[in-house]
Scaffold this motif. Structure first.
Motif, PDB file in Angstrom:
ATOM      1  N   LEU A   6      35.006  36.182 -28.610  1.00  0.00           N
ATOM      2  CA  LEU A   6      34.839  37.340 -29.494  1.00  0.00           C
ATOM      3  C   LEU A   6      34.179  36.792 -30.750  1.00  0.00           C
ATOM      4  N   LEU A   7      32.883  36.995 -30.882  1.00  0.00           N
ATOM      5  CA  LEU A   7      32.116  36.461 -31.999  1.00  0.00           C
ATOM      6  C   LEU A   7      32.178  37.462 -33.152  1.00  0.00           C
ATOM      7  N   LEU A   8      32.684  37.021 -34.284  1.00  0.00           N
ATOM      8  CA  LEU A   8      32.930  37.903 -35.424  1.00  0.00           C
ATOM      9  C   LEU A   8      31.798  37.774 -36.435  1.00  0.00           C
ATOM     10  N   PHE A   9      31.243  38.889 -36.835  1.00  0.00           N
ATOM     11  CA  PHE A   9      30.143  38.910 -37.801  1.00  0.00           C
ATOM     12  C   PHE A   9      30.572  39.620 -39.072  1.00  0.00           C
ATOM     13  N   ASP A  10      30.134  39.087 -40.208  1.00  0.00           N
ATOM     14  CA  ASP A  10      30.345  39.709 -41.514  1.00  0.00           C
ATOM     15  C   ASP A  10      29.004  40.178 -42.054  1.00  0.00           C
ATOM     16  N   PRO A  11      29.021  41.160 -42.951  1.00  0.00           N
ATOM     17  CA  PRO A  11      27.769  41.548 -43.601  1.00  0.00           C
ATOM     18  C   PRO A  11      27.181  40.348 -44.349  1.00  0.00           C
ATOM     19  N   GLU A  12      25.887  40.297 -44.439  1.00  0.00           N
ATOM     20  CA  GLU A  12      25.212  39.216 -45.142  1.00  0.00           C
ATOM     21  C   GLU A  12      25.748  39.104 -46.569  1.00  0.00           C
ATOM     22  N   GLY A  13      26.072  37.882 -47.006  1.00  0.00           N
ATOM     23  CA  GLY A  13      26.560  37.641 -48.350  1.00  0.00           C
ATOM     24  C   GLY A  13      28.044  37.894 -48.554  1.00  0.00           C
ATOM     25  N   TYR A  14      28.764  38.269 -47.515  1.00  0.00           N
ATOM     26  CA  TYR A  14      30.189  38.604 -47.650  1.00  0.00           C
ATOM     27  C   TYR A  14      30.983  37.440 -48.227  1.00  0.00           C
ATOM     28  N   ALA A  15      30.768  36.226 -47.700  1.00  0.00           N
ATOM     29  CA  ALA A  15      31.562  35.067 -48.135  1.00  0.00           C
ATOM     30  C   ALA A  15      31.405  34.806 -49.629  1.00  0.00           C
ATOM     31  N   GLU A  16      30.228  35.072 -50.155  1.00  0.00           N
ATOM     32  CA  GLU A  16      29.983  34.842 -51.584  1.00  0.00           C
ATOM     33  C   GLU A  16      30.511  35.977 -52.463  1.00  0.00           C
ATOM     34  N   SER A  17      30.711  37.140 -51.887  1.00  0.00           N
ATOM     35  CA  SER A  17      31.060  38.301 -52.706  1.00  0.00           C
ATOM     36  C   SER A  17      32.493  38.797 -52.534  1.00  0.00           C
ATOM     37  N   VAL A  18      33.188  38.325 -51.517  1.00  0.00           N
ATOM     38  CA  VAL A  18      34.543  38.843 -51.277  1.00  0.00           C
ATOM     39  C   VAL A  18      35.478  38.404 -52.407  1.00  0.00           C
ATOM     40  N   THR A  19      36.318  39.329 -52.843  1.00  0.00           N
ATOM     41  CA  THR A  19      37.297  39.027 -53.891  1.00  0.00           C
ATOM     42  C   THR A  19      38.495  38.314 -53.270  1.00  0.00           C
ATOM     43  N   GLU A  47      38.900  30.412 -34.829  1.00  0.00           N
ATOM     44  CA  GLU A  47      38.540  29.658 -36.028  1.00  0.00           C
ATOM     45  C   GLU A  47      37.621  30.498 -36.901  1.00  0.00           C
ATOM     46  N   ALA A  48      37.728  30.292 -38.200  1.00  0.00           N
ATOM     47  CA  ALA A  48      36.755  30.854 -39.137  1.00  0.00           C
ATOM     48  C   ALA A  48      35.667  29.804 -39.330  1.00  0.00           C
ATOM     49  N   LEU A  49      34.461  30.245 -39.545  1.00  0.00           N
ATOM     50  CA  LEU A  49      33.350  29.331 -39.762  1.00  0.00           C
ATOM     51  C   LEU A  49      32.973  29.318 -41.235  1.00  0.00           C
ATOM     52  N   HIS A  50      32.674  28.147 -41.754  1.00  0.00           N
ATOM     53  CA  HIS A  50      32.228  28.012 -43.141  1.00  0.00           C
ATOM     54  C   HIS A  50      30.849  28.648 -43.255  1.00  0.00           C
ATOM     55  N   PRO A  51      30.516  29.285 -44.360  1.00  0.00           N
ATOM     56  CA  PRO A  51      29.235  29.990 -44.463  1.00  0.00           C
ATOM     57  C   PRO A  51      28.003  29.091 -44.592  1.00  0.00           C
ATOM     58  N   ALA A  80      30.791  34.674 -38.596  1.00  0.00           N
ATOM     59  CA  ALA A  80      31.861  34.283 -39.505  1.00  0.00           C
ATOM     60  C   ALA A  80      33.000  33.558 -38.810  1.00  0.00           C
ATOM     61  N   GLY A  81      33.143  33.739 -37.523  1.00  0.00           N
ATOM     62  CA  GLY A  81      34.240  33.105 -36.810  1.00  0.00           C
ATOM     63  C   GLY A  81      34.280  33.594 -35.382  1.00  0.00           C
ATOM     64  N   PHE A  82      35.311  33.153 -34.673  1.00  0.00           N
ATOM     65  CA  PHE A  82      35.413  33.538 -33.277  1.00  0.00           C
ATOM     66  C   PHE A  82      36.855  33.413 -32.810  1.00  0.00           C
ATOM     67  N   TYR A  83      37.158  34.114 -31.744  1.00  0.00           N
ATOM     68  CA  TYR A  83      38.375  33.929 -30.969  1.00  0.00           C
ATOM     69  C   TYR A  83      37.926  33.638 -29.550  1.00  0.00           C
ATOM     70  N   LEU A  84      38.636  32.778 -28.863  1.00  0.00           N
ATOM     71  CA  LEU A  84      38.475  32.594 -27.433  1.00  0.00           C
ATOM     72  C   LEU A  84      39.719  33.172 -26.792  1.00  0.00           C
ATOM     73  N   VAL A  85      39.543  34.164 -25.934  1.00  0.00           N
ATOM     74  CA  VAL A  85      40.679  34.819 -25.288  1.00  0.00           C
ATOM     75  C   VAL A  85      40.532  34.701 -23.778  1.00  0.00           C
ATOM     76  N   GLU A  86      41.650  34.719 -23.099  1.00  0.00           N
ATOM     77  CA  GLU A  86      41.656  34.660 -21.648  1.00  0.00           C
ATOM     78  C   GLU A  86      42.194  35.978 -21.133  1.00  0.00           C
ATOM     79  N   CYS A  87      41.408  36.656 -20.306  1.00  0.00           N
ATOM     80  CA  CYS A  87      41.841  37.937 -19.774  1.00  0.00           C
ATOM     81  C   CYS A  87      41.156  38.194 -18.435  1.00  0.00           C
TER      82      CYS A  87
END
Length: 117
Positions: A6-19, A47-51, A80-87
Protein backbone atom coordinates in the motif's frame (compact mmCIF):
# COMPACT_ATOMS: atom_id res chain seq x y z
CA UNK A 1 -2.15 -15.62 0.64
CA UNK A 2 -0.62 -12.78 -1.35
CA UNK A 3 1.39 -9.74 -0.30
CA UNK A 4 0.44 -6.22 -1.35
CA UNK A 5 2.23 -2.89 -1.00
CA UNK A 6 0.00 0.00 0.00
CA UNK A 7 2.01 2.95 -1.30
CA UNK A 8 1.06 6.14 0.54
CA UNK A 9 1.28 9.51 -1.20
CA UNK A 10 1.15 12.99 0.32
CA UNK A 11 0.47 16.26 -1.49
CA UNK A 12 3.63 17.89 -2.78
CA UNK A 13 5.36 19.89 -0.01
CA UNK A 14 3.36 18.27 2.81
CA UNK A 15 6.44 17.27 4.85
CA UNK A 16 7.70 20.86 4.84
CA UNK A 17 4.35 22.43 5.66
CA UNK A 18 2.65 20.09 8.13
CA UNK A 19 2.23 21.54 11.62
CA UNK A 20 3.17 19.66 14.78
CA UNK A 21 -0.53 19.21 15.54
CA UNK A 22 -1.14 17.96 12.01
CA UNK A 23 1.70 15.45 12.30
CA UNK A 24 0.42 14.25 15.68
CA UNK A 25 -3.04 13.73 14.17
CA UNK A 26 -1.60 11.89 11.15
CA UNK A 27 0.44 9.57 13.38
CA UNK A 28 -2.66 8.82 15.46
CA UNK A 29 -4.51 7.85 12.26
CA UNK A 30 -1.71 5.46 11.31
CA UNK A 31 -1.69 3.97 14.82
CA UNK A 32 -5.44 3.35 14.44
CA UNK A 33 -4.87 1.69 11.06
CA UNK A 34 -2.14 -0.57 12.51
CA UNK A 35 -4.50 -1.49 15.36
CA UNK A 36 -7.19 -2.34 12.77
CA UNK A 37 -4.77 -4.64 10.93
CA UNK A 38 -3.67 -6.35 14.18
CA UNK A 39 -7.29 -6.86 15.28
CA UNK A 40 -8.02 -8.55 11.93
CA UNK A 41 -4.93 -10.72 12.24
CA UNK A 42 -3.39 -9.29 9.04
CA UNK A 43 0.38 -9.77 8.84
CA UNK A 44 1.89 -6.39 7.98
CA UNK A 45 4.82 -4.04 8.25
CA UNK A 46 5.10 -0.38 7.38
CA UNK A 47 7.50 2.52 7.27
CA UNK A 48 7.41 6.26 6.69
CA UNK A 49 9.86 7.58 4.13
CA UNK A 50 12.03 10.65 4.70
CA UNK A 51 11.19 13.40 2.18
CA UNK A 52 14.73 13.49 0.77
CA UNK A 53 15.98 10.99 -1.76
CA UNK A 54 18.53 10.15 -4.39
CA UNK A 55 17.10 9.05 -7.72
CA UNK A 56 18.78 6.91 -10.37
CA UNK A 57 17.73 7.48 -13.96
CA UNK A 58 18.95 5.72 -17.08
CA UNK A 59 22.10 7.22 -18.57
CA UNK A 60 22.87 7.46 -22.26
CA UNK A 61 23.03 4.09 -24.04
CA UNK A 62 26.04 2.13 -22.81
CA UNK A 63 26.60 4.51 -19.86
CA UNK A 64 25.85 3.87 -16.18
CA UNK A 65 22.75 5.30 -14.50
CA UNK A 66 22.84 8.97 -13.54
CA UNK A 67 22.25 9.85 -9.87
CA UNK A 68 20.44 12.99 -8.80
CA UNK A 69 19.70 14.27 -5.30
CA UNK A 70 15.94 14.70 -5.25
CA UNK A 71 13.44 15.29 -6.40
CA UNK A 72 11.85 11.93 -6.53
CA UNK A 73 10.84 10.59 -9.90
CA UNK A 74 8.59 13.49 -11.01
CA UNK A 75 5.09 13.11 -9.60
CA UNK A 76 2.44 15.56 -8.50
CA UNK A 77 2.47 13.82 -5.13
CA UNK A 78 5.30 12.54 -2.96
CA UNK A 79 5.71 8.90 -1.95
CA UNK A 80 5.52 9.20 1.83
CA UNK A 81 5.51 5.64 3.11
CA UNK A 82 4.14 2.18 2.68
CA UNK A 83 2.57 -0.81 4.36
CA UNK A 84 3.16 -4.39 3.28
CA UNK A 85 0.07 -6.48 4.03
CA UNK A 86 -0.70 -10.13 3.49
CA UNK A 87 -4.20 -10.99 2.34
CA UNK A 88 -6.16 -13.26 0.02
CA UNK A 89 -6.54 -11.05 -3.05
CA UNK A 90 -6.65 -7.52 -4.48
CA UNK A 91 -10.22 -7.00 -3.26
CA UNK A 92 -9.23 -7.70 0.34
CA UNK A 93 -6.16 -5.46 -0.03
CA UNK A 94 -8.43 -2.64 -1.24
CA UNK A 95 -10.83 -3.19 1.63
CA UNK A 96 -7.92 -2.93 4.09
CA UNK A 97 -6.54 0.18 2.35
CA UNK A 98 -9.91 1.90 2.76
CA UNK A 99 -9.17 2.00 6.53
CA UNK A 100 -5.74 3.60 6.03
CA UNK A 101 -5.22 7.38 6.23
CA UNK A 102 -5.43 8.36 2.56
CA UNK A 103 -3.27 11.50 2.24
CA UNK A 104 -3.20 12.29 -1.49
CA UNK A 105 -3.88 8.68 -2.44
CA UNK A 106 -2.94 5.05 -1.93
CA UNK A 107 -1.65 2.82 -4.70
CA UNK A 108 -2.25 -0.89 -4.09
CA UNK A 109 0.40 -3.04 -5.76
CA UNK A 110 0.72 -6.83 -5.64
CA UNK A 111 4.20 -7.99 -4.63
CA UNK A 112 5.72 -10.12 -7.33
CA UNK A 113 7.22 -13.22 -5.79
CA UNK A 114 9.79 -13.93 -8.47
CA UNK A 115 10.89 -17.54 -8.72
CA UNK A 116 14.22 -18.16 -7.00
CA UNK A 117 17.33 -19.54 -8.63
Amino acid sequence: MMRFALLLFDPEGYAESVTEAGMTAALAEHEAFARHLRERGVPFTGEALHPTARTLRPGPPGEPPVAADGPFVPLRHELAGFYLVECADLDEAEELARHCPIGAGIEIRPIWDAPGP
